[in-house]
Design an enzyme around this catalytic site. Structure first.
Site, PDB file in Angstrom:
ATOM      1  N   ASP A  39      17.149 -19.139  34.328  1.00  0.00           N
ATOM      2  CA  ASP A  39      17.567 -18.012  34.902  1.00  0.00           C
ATOM      3  C   ASP A  39      17.934 -18.037  36.707  1.00  0.00           C
ATOM      4  OD1 ASP A  39      15.828 -17.730  32.746  1.00  0.00           O
ATOM      5  OD2 ASP A  39      15.428 -15.781  32.964  1.00  0.00           O
ATOM      6  N   GLU A  70      20.970 -14.159  33.584  1.00  0.00           N
ATOM      7  CA  GLU A  70      20.590 -12.685  33.430  1.00  0.00           C
ATOM      8  C   GLU A  70      20.104 -11.910  34.521  1.00  0.00           C
ATOM      9  OE1 GLU A  70      17.134 -11.282  31.184  1.00  0.00           O
ATOM     10  OE2 GLU A  70      16.020 -12.723  32.185  1.00  0.00           O
ATOM     11  N   ASN A  71      19.800 -12.721  35.507  1.00  0.00           N
ATOM     12  CA  ASN A  71      19.245 -12.132  37.042  1.00  0.00           C
ATOM     13  C   ASN A  71      20.196 -12.479  38.012  1.00  0.00           C
ATOM     14  OD1 ASN A  71      16.716 -13.618  35.511  1.00  0.00           O
ATOM     15  ND2 ASN A  71      16.409 -11.478  36.065  1.00  0.00           N
ATOM     16  N   HIS A  99      17.993  -8.476  30.461  1.00  0.00           N
ATOM     17  CA  HIS A  99      18.582  -7.769  31.625  1.00  0.00           C
ATOM     18  C   HIS A  99      19.930  -7.664  31.500  1.00  0.00           C
ATOM     19  CE1 HIS A  99      14.570  -7.133  33.594  1.00  0.00           C
ATOM     20  NE2 HIS A  99      14.390  -8.504  33.629  1.00  0.00           N
ATOM     21  N   HIS A 182      14.650 -16.974  24.739  1.00  0.00           N
ATOM     22  CA  HIS A 182      14.371 -16.197  26.063  1.00  0.00           C
ATOM     23  C   HIS A 182      13.240 -15.243  25.607  1.00  0.00           C
ATOM     24  CE1 HIS A 182      15.821 -14.504  29.905  1.00  0.00           C
ATOM     25  NE2 HIS A 182      15.270 -13.452  29.269  1.00  0.00           N
ATOM     26  N   HIS A 207      13.029 -17.208  30.576  1.00  0.00           N
ATOM     27  CA  HIS A 207      12.686 -15.874  31.031  1.00  0.00           C
ATOM     28  C   HIS A 207      11.287 -15.704  31.736  1.00  0.00           C
ATOM     29  CE1 HIS A 207      11.579 -11.655  30.339  1.00  0.00           C
ATOM     30  NE2 HIS A 207      10.490 -11.902  29.588  1.00  0.00           N
ATOM     31  N   HIS A 209      10.455 -17.511  34.093  1.00  0.00           N
ATOM     32  CA  HIS A 209      10.864 -18.050  35.347  1.00  0.00           C
ATOM     33  C   HIS A 209       9.869 -19.239  36.023  1.00  0.00           C
ATOM     34  CE1 HIS A 209      13.449 -14.511  36.821  1.00  0.00           C
ATOM     35  NE2 HIS A 209      13.719 -14.879  35.425  1.00  0.00           N
TER      36      HIS A 209
HETATM   37 FE   LIG Z   1      14.794 -13.774  34.051  1.00  0.00          FE
HETATM   38 FE   LIG Z   2      14.443 -12.232  30.879  1.00  0.00          FE
END
Ligand SMILES: [Fe+2]
Ligand SMILES: [Fe+2]
Length: 308
Positions: A39, A70-71, A99, A182, A207, A209
């Site tokens: 991510d 996604e981030n 996200h 994820h 996901h 992190h």
């Molecule tokens: Fe994430």
């Molecule tokens: Fe996520």
């Protein structure tokens, strides 16, 4: 896991100036090498990615790069501009997660672009493609798709049935298939890896992190790790400012969880795949920080125009 067959010794690149790590042996001698990146968090993450990917590709002889975006924009979602920057950094395929739609401008990109995909177990009307496809530098067609776990997350469709459906769609299209799992729970990730072992080249977790140390090759040739970690500021709470998150957690008073800036790192994994069979032969964790990147850049020639 070190010493297990097919698993290269994990290393923190900060402490390893060696480059051009030899590829693990392949039955047919035609291994390809994939870099998978966790991510990407905020502009600090995107900026570090732009500097790190060309150096890693050059030093490790990477054939294809996949990243979870996604981030990428403000910590939630990915704008078309951030997507463009990620692709220009050298990322061939982009996966997403829970996200995905936080920046709604991305929807038109998701509907058109073959290099980015939505979680395959989202409802049918959720915009986006169920898998992404690209040709690697060695000529191998590689597919990537992502799935969302069901534990401690918003309810979604069955990820196991979704994976089976996507694999049927990919029959004859790609022999090398990488799955971004994820999910919050490690059990969800292990279950998916066992469901897909021998059917895909890798099941790689995102996901949380936070990187895990359980990389392995599941027989007969599926690389697995619970989580590769994030790409962004590690002096943080999962990428956000420590002071803000701590204040709100202790007092219950809301505050803006801005993206942090300190201790930028790229978290990911490098997977060697036998291009003829699609079977993974090795997996190695990557955790590249600023010092490691500088050391790396001192040992390789990054192509002009990519030396950002
Ligand atoms: Fe994430
Ligand atoms: Fe996520």
């Amino acid at each position: 896991m070190s010493g297990e067959r097919g698993v290269l010794t994990p290393r923190l690149l900060t402490h390893n100036r060696g480059v051009n790590t030899p590829r693990s042996p392949s039955r047919f001698g035609i291994n390809m090498r994939i870099l998978f990146i966790g991510d990407i968090v905020g502009q600090p993450g995107v900026t570090f990615l732009k500097r790190a990917v060309p150096a890693l590709v050059a030093s490790e002889g990477i054939d294809l790069v996949i990243a979870n975006g996604e981030n990428a924009s403000g910590g939630l979602g990915m704008t078309p501009g951030a997507y463009r920057q990620i692709r220009e950094a050298g990322v061939d395929l982009v996966t997403l997660g829970d996200h995905i739609y936080k920046k709604q401008d991305i929807i038109s990109v998701l509907e058109k672009d073959e290099r980015v995909c939505k979680p395959a177990n989202f409802p049918p009307l959720a915009p986006g493609k169920e898998f992404a496809l690209a040709t690697a530098r060695d000529g191998t067609t590689v597919a990537a798709f992502c799935l969302i776990g069901r534990t401690f997350m918003r309810p979604v469709d069955c990820p196991f049935q979704a994976a089976d459906r996507v694999l049927r769609e990919l029959e004859g299209k790609a022999s090398c298939i990488i799955v971004d799992m994820h999910a919050e729970a490690t059990a969800d990730k292990y279950l998916m890896a066992h469901h897909l072992k021998g059917r895909v080249s890798a099941v790689l977790g995102t996901h949380t992190h936070v990187p895990t140390a359980d990389e392995q090759i599941m027989a007969p040739g599926t690389a697995f790790i619970s989580d590769v970690g994030m790409t962004g500021p590690y002096d943080s709470i999962l990428g956000r400012r420590v002071d803000r998150v701590l204040y709100t957690t202790v007092t219950f008073i809301p505050s803006a969880f801005d993206v942090a800036t300190g201790d930028l790192r790229l978290g990911g994994a490098i997977v060697d795949v036998d291009a003829a069979t699609g079977r993974a032969t090795a997996i190695r964790r990557v955790m590249l920080d600023e010092a490691g990147l500088e050391a790396l850049r001192g040992t390789v020639q990054v192509p002009v125009g990519e030396n950002l």
